[in-house]
Write an enzyme that holds these catalytic residues in place. Structure first.
Site, PDB file in Angstrom:
ATOM      1  N   ASP A  49       0.833  -1.191   0.000  1.00 45.96           N
ATOM      2  CA  ASP A  49       0.000   0.000   0.000  1.00 45.96           C
ATOM      3  C   ASP A  49       0.871   1.246   0.000  1.00 45.96           C
ATOM      4  OD1 ASP A  49      -2.960   1.148   0.905  1.00 45.96           O
ATOM      5  OD2 ASP A  49      -1.306   2.289   1.782  1.00 45.96           O
ATOM      6  N   TYR A  54       2.874  10.012  -0.605  1.00 48.43           N
ATOM      7  CA  TYR A  54       4.023   9.512   0.150  1.00 48.43           C
ATOM      8  C   TYR A  54       5.332   9.718  -0.616  1.00 48.43           C
ATOM      9  CZ  TYR A  54       0.312   6.837   2.541  1.00 48.43           C
ATOM     10  OH  TYR A  54      -0.829   6.445   3.194  1.00 48.43           O
ATOM     11  N   LYS A  79      -2.898   5.817  -3.966  1.00 46.84           N
ATOM     12  CA  LYS A  79      -3.964   6.778  -3.663  1.00 46.84           C
ATOM     13  C   LYS A  79      -3.709   8.079  -4.409  1.00 46.84           C
ATOM     14  CE  LYS A  79      -3.698   4.900   1.003  1.00 46.84           C
ATOM     15  NZ  LYS A  79      -2.279   4.502   0.944  1.00 46.84           N
ATOM     16  N   HIS A 112      -7.753   9.630  -1.571  1.00 49.19           N
ATOM     17  CA  HIS A 112      -7.020   9.619  -0.303  1.00 49.19           C
ATOM     18  C   HIS A 112      -7.801  10.264   0.848  1.00 49.19           C
ATOM     19  CE1 HIS A 112      -2.596   9.542   1.242  1.00 49.19           C
ATOM     20  NE2 HIS A 112      -3.431   9.134   2.169  1.00 49.19           N
ATOM     21  N   ILE A 232      -2.720  -2.972   7.245  1.00 45.19           N
ATOM     22  CA  ILE A 232      -1.468  -2.720   6.512  1.00 45.19           C
ATOM     23  C   ILE A 232      -0.401  -2.138   7.443  1.00 45.19           C
ATOM     24  CG2 ILE A 232      -2.323  -2.552   4.144  1.00 45.19           C
ATOM     25  CD1 ILE A 232      -2.641   0.507   4.635  1.00 45.19           C
ATOM     26  N   LYS A 234       3.208  -1.130   8.981  1.00 55.08           N
ATOM     27  CA  LYS A 234       4.459  -0.710   8.349  1.00 55.08           C
ATOM     28  C   LYS A 234       5.613  -0.930   9.315  1.00 55.08           C
ATOM     29  CE  LYS A 234       6.691   2.819   8.990  1.00 55.08           C
ATOM     30  NZ  LYS A 234       7.096   4.189   9.355  1.00 55.08           N
ATOM     31  N   SER A 235       6.711  -1.413   8.787  1.00 53.73           N
ATOM     32  CA  SER A 235       7.956  -1.458   9.546  1.00 53.73           C
ATOM     33  C   SER A 235       9.097  -1.428   8.550  1.00 53.73           C
ATOM     34  CB  SER A 235       8.046  -2.727  10.402  1.00 53.73           C
ATOM     35  OG  SER A 235       9.306  -2.766  11.060  1.00 53.73           O
ATOM     36  N   VAL A 236      10.201  -0.814   8.931  1.00 48.61           N
ATOM     37  CA  VAL A 236      11.396  -0.861   8.083  1.00 48.61           C
ATOM     38  C   VAL A 236      12.394  -1.881   8.623  1.00 48.61           C
ATOM     39  CG1 VAL A 236      11.122   1.523   7.299  1.00 48.61           C
ATOM     40  CG2 VAL A 236      12.504   1.044   9.335  1.00 48.61           C
ATOM     41  N   ARG A 240      10.748  -7.147  12.532  1.00 45.40           N
ATOM     42  CA  ARG A 240       9.375  -6.753  12.863  1.00 45.40           C
ATOM     43  C   ARG A 240       8.418  -7.059  11.719  1.00 45.40           C
ATOM     44  NH1 ARG A 240      10.389  -1.097  16.160  1.00 45.40           N
ATOM     45  NH2 ARG A 240      11.227  -2.083  18.042  1.00 45.40           N
ATOM     46  N   ASN A 244       5.186  -9.255  12.547  1.00 47.27           N
ATOM     47  CA  ASN A 244       3.807  -8.887  12.235  1.00 47.27           C
ATOM     48  C   ASN A 244       3.069 -10.017  11.525  1.00 47.27           C
ATOM     49  OD1 ASN A 244       4.106  -6.386  13.423  1.00 47.27           O
ATOM     50  ND2 ASN A 244       4.538  -5.319  11.501  1.00 47.27           N
TER      51      ASN A 244
END
Length: 288
Positions: A49, A54, A79, A112, A232, A234-236, A240, A244
């Site tokens: 997503d 962004y 979006k 959005h 959805i 998010k992690s970088v 993690r 998830n």
């Protein structure tokens, strides 16, 4: 943890299916996005997503292109940026997003924000319908819409959005809006599913996590899944990302779900903008 299913698909009102647990790239820096999404795909995520606002669509597209996965193995959502609302400007913005993503067909396109002061979301939605009819988008939906925004759409157009992506987490459960979605065949998708981490230390959630031998993030994501939401996170951080996905291996009891229900703070739990008070001007349109 007891083994449940692999990542289930959710069927939308137009027959399109989307993996229930996906991966979001909000606030992932553009220069890091390709690496982050490549890692997510390697972990097993098959739904990504992003959004024009962004500014990282190019990294998403590059990661998918380099992954070796077949196009139909990865579900891609983007979006429309708020300043691009309007019929003609939507068509042009869609082309720009597709160029950045490197795709011929998009899986899901979302408005959005309603941006009510602009008064353009109905014209925007008509452009969405045209793009879907032309075969350029498989499914069309919205984000951050409230019932009165939907009623305006229903009065003016024929196509009911397939998805509404909203801020949703244990402190902002939006039961009334979710009930509205259910009555109209709209799937709820949760952004900020762990309230940007604010709910991870909640004693009730920590207790549930300990009881399941899981992390707080895992049981929160499992709560979303059992509600029927698309989610959805998010992690970088690769560890993690994998953590998830462990939400798929947990099953919460009715008692657990009831404990979650008691955590709702209503509007006091909101972390992002209220949809009626945000019009997405350029300086802040990256916000969720």
């Amino acid at each position: 943890m007891s083994q449940v299913s692999t990542n289930p698909d959710i069927k939308l009102n137009d027959g399109v299916t989307i993996p229930q647990l996906g991966f979001g790239v909000f606030q992932v820096p553009p220069e890091n996005t390709q690496e982050v999404v490549a890692e997510a795909l390697d972990c097993g995520y098959r739904s990504i997503d992003t959004a024009a606002g962004y500014r990282n669509e190019e990294g998403v597209g590059a990661a998918i292109a380099a992954s070796g996965l077949a196009r139909d193995e990865v579900f891609v959502t983007t979006k429309l940026a708020n300043p691009d609302q309007g019929y003609d400007s939507t068509l042009a913005a869609f082309d720009a997003s597709m160029d950045k993503l490197g795709l011929d067909v998009l899986d899901l396109y979302l408005v959005h924000w309603p941006c009510p002061d602009r008064g353009e979301f109905i014209n925007t939605w008509r452009a969405f319908q045209e793009l879907q009819e032309a075969g350029r988008i498989r499914s069309i939906g919205v984000s951050n819409f409230l019932p009165h925004h939907f009623e305006q759409l229903f009065d003016a157009t024929e196509v009911v959005p397939s998805v509404n992506q909203i801020e949703l987490h244990p402190y902002l459960q939006q039961q009334e809006l979710r009930d509205f979605h259910a009555r109209h065949g709209i799937v709820t998708e949760a952004w900020s599913p762990i309230a940007q981490g604010d709910v991870l230390g909640d004693p009730a959630i920590v207790e549930i996590a300990e009881r399941h031998g899981a992390t707080p993030a895992q049981v929160i994501l499992r709560w979303h899944l059992q509600l029927g939401n698309i989610v959805i996170p998010k992690s970088v951080t690769p560890s993690r990302m994998r953590e998830n996905l462990g939400a798929l291996e947990i099953s919460l009891s009715e008692e657990d779900m009831a404990a979650f229900a008691k955590l709702d703070k209503g509007e006091n739990g909101r972390r992002g903008f209220h949809p009626d008070r945000f019009n997405g001007y350029p300086e802040d349109f990256q916000n969720r």
